[in-house]
Design a protein around this motif. Sequence first.
Motif, PDB file in Angstrom:
ATOM      1  N   SER A   1      11.361  10.867  93.281  1.00 36.61           N
ATOM      2  CA  SER A   1      12.508  11.633  93.774  1.00 36.61           C
ATOM      3  C   SER A   1      13.143  12.493  92.682  1.00 36.61           C
ATOM      4  O   SER A   1      13.853  13.448  92.974  1.00 36.61           O
ATOM      5  CB  SER A   1      13.556  10.688  94.368  1.00 36.61           C
ATOM      6  OG  SER A   1      13.839   9.612  93.489  1.00 36.61           O
TER       7      SER A   1
ATOM      8  N   SER B   1      17.500  14.873  98.207  1.00 34.28           N
ATOM      9  CA  SER B   1      17.989  13.494  98.091  1.00 34.28           C
ATOM     10  C   SER B   1      19.476  13.473  97.748  1.00 34.28           C
ATOM     11  O   SER B   1      20.243  12.647  98.268  1.00 34.28           O
ATOM     12  CB  SER B   1      17.192  12.751  97.017  1.00 34.28           C
ATOM     13  OG  SER B   1      15.831  12.622  97.381  1.00 34.28           O
TER      14      SER B   1
ATOM     15  N   LEU C   1      10.003   8.097 100.289  1.00 29.25           N
ATOM     16  CA  LEU C   1      10.423   9.483 100.099  1.00 29.25           C
ATOM     17  C   LEU C   1      10.164  10.306 101.355  1.00 29.25           C
ATOM     18  O   LEU C   1      11.025  11.049 101.827  1.00 29.25           O
ATOM     19  CB  LEU C   1       9.688  10.090  98.904  1.00 29.25           C
ATOM     20  CG  LEU C   1      10.065  11.521  98.544  1.00 29.25           C
ATOM     21  CD1 LEU C   1      11.405  11.553  97.831  1.00 29.25           C
ATOM     22  CD2 LEU C   1       8.992  12.154  97.659  1.00 29.25           C
TER      23      LEU C   1
ATOM     24  N   SER D   1       6.214   6.982  97.994  1.00 30.12           N
ATOM     25  CA  SER D   1       6.189   8.382  98.397  1.00 30.12           C
ATOM     26  C   SER D   1       5.245   8.584  99.585  1.00 30.12           C
ATOM     27  O   SER D   1       5.656   8.985 100.648  1.00 30.12           O
ATOM     28  CB  SER D   1       5.757   9.262  97.223  1.00 30.12           C
ATOM     29  OG  SER D   1       5.564  10.591  97.652  1.00 30.12           O
TER      30      SER D   1
ATOM     31  N   TRP E   1      16.524   5.641  96.312  1.00 28.44           N
ATOM     32  CA  TRP E   1      15.721   6.831  96.579  1.00 28.44           C
ATOM     33  C   TRP E   1      14.242   6.461  96.540  1.00 28.44           C
ATOM     34  O   TRP E   1      13.850   5.429  96.000  1.00 28.44           O
ATOM     35  CB  TRP E   1      15.998   7.908  95.534  1.00 28.44           C
ATOM     36  CG  TRP E   1      17.343   8.556  95.648  1.00 28.44           C
ATOM     37  CD1 TRP E   1      18.376   8.183  96.466  1.00 28.44           C
ATOM     38  CD2 TRP E   1      17.807   9.692  94.917  1.00 28.44           C
ATOM     39  NE1 TRP E   1      19.446   9.016  96.292  1.00 28.44           N
ATOM     40  CE2 TRP E   1      19.135   9.964  95.346  1.00 28.44           C
ATOM     41  CE3 TRP E   1      17.252  10.520  93.948  1.00 28.44           C
ATOM     42  CZ2 TRP E   1      19.892  11.014  94.830  1.00 28.44           C
ATOM     43  CZ3 TRP E   1      18.004  11.565  93.425  1.00 28.44           C
ATOM     44  CH2 TRP E   1      19.306  11.813  93.872  1.00 28.44           C
TER      45      TRP E   1
END
Length: 446
Positions: free
Chosen positions: A216, A195, A382, A349, A212
């Motif tokens: 993360s 990231s 993510l 995610s 993000w």
Amino acid sequence: MPLLLVLRAAPTAAQGGGRAWCGMAGFVLATQYWLGPSAGPLLVVFAVAIGALWFPSGWAAHRLLSGDVAARQVLTAVAVLPSAWVIAEAVRSWHRLGGPWALLGASQWNQPATLAPASVGGVWLVSFLLVAVNTAVVGAILLRSWQAVALPVVLAVVGPVWFWAGPAPEAGATARVALVQPGDIAESTARQAASEALTEGLAGQRVDLVVWGESSVGVDLESHPEALRRLVDLRRRIGADLLVNVDARAPEGGIYKSSVLIGPDGVRGSYAKTRLVPFGEYVPLRPLLGWATRHTKAAGEDRRRGTGPVVLNTGPLTVGPLISFETTFSDLPRRAVRLGAELLAYQSSTSSYQGSWAQPQLASLVAVHAVEVGHPAVHAGLSGVSSAFDARGHRLGWLPATERGVLVVDVPLGSRSTLYDKFGDWPIVLAALVFTAWCARSARRS
């Protein structure tokens, strides 16, 4: 419409209810098959239990549409059957039953004109209209009358008419938002490094906020000041605040998932996730169902909950952060907007469901909530899908789960106050009143 025709053809009303039960149990299994790794065989039990909520809908469909029907019966069905459907969806949407996945109204996420009624009555009103249109089409087929075609046509244009004639968002500034999608990386240090590397590429560009995905950052920033310093240094180099997501054990001992806003001088504020995923992040009735952790990917330790929605100020921009599973709920963005959020920022995610329907499902729900509250919304996945929508549900950006990189979008901050934001879930109350009144009337006749 095909389901309604199957229900009316049942020999009895009870069998019509049974067919609706079986049909909707299959629907839950088909749309949430990706929960299998977490729930295991409990997914089948869950689907059967949820399907039972549509038994009254099947029973009512048979009572109103079987045999030779009159125009009055069709009109009654157009009010009663959507009400029964909305009631079932509302009960099924309780977060302890898995939340509002695959709502019928949410299927219109990529059609702003038909999604527009969500600004009046939320996703519930869109579901109501969809069932009403399909019921009216069945009624027109059964009545075999050209005049009967007028009803489904009128109901079908309600959304587009509201979209074109209803209030539009006020003109406002534009925020340039970067959504970072590094992909499915299991190890937390490598995940954060990926990231950071993608974010470094934004140096020299005009960006107002970098978002993000969920999990993360794998360490608590209070307990690891060196990790915080790295993020602050990164923020200074790119010239925009970072909205990261921490999945780590806090100093007091519990594990939290938190949105943390990083400014040039450190942490500006944070939000801890309040709605946790059943089995994924906690096991309901763990003493009774804890055995599921031995045979599935269910959480071995329950995550801790936050105290409620907050807003985070980046300076000129006020952000309402929400995390993963919370993307499915309509009440949370309403609360964030009432706290003053100009932009809804979702972080997810879905790495456990890589390549499944869960990823686009989650990203698409952001459009529904943007329309419900009349505010733009972005979603950083993510491992995908990342997406962004304006206040009317127009898609501004979409980064599929098969791609890795940064999605930079110019988000119009123009917003409006919606009737749904003001009055809440009134379609559910109306549906309950309509269905109860019809049941009482039917009981008196019997």
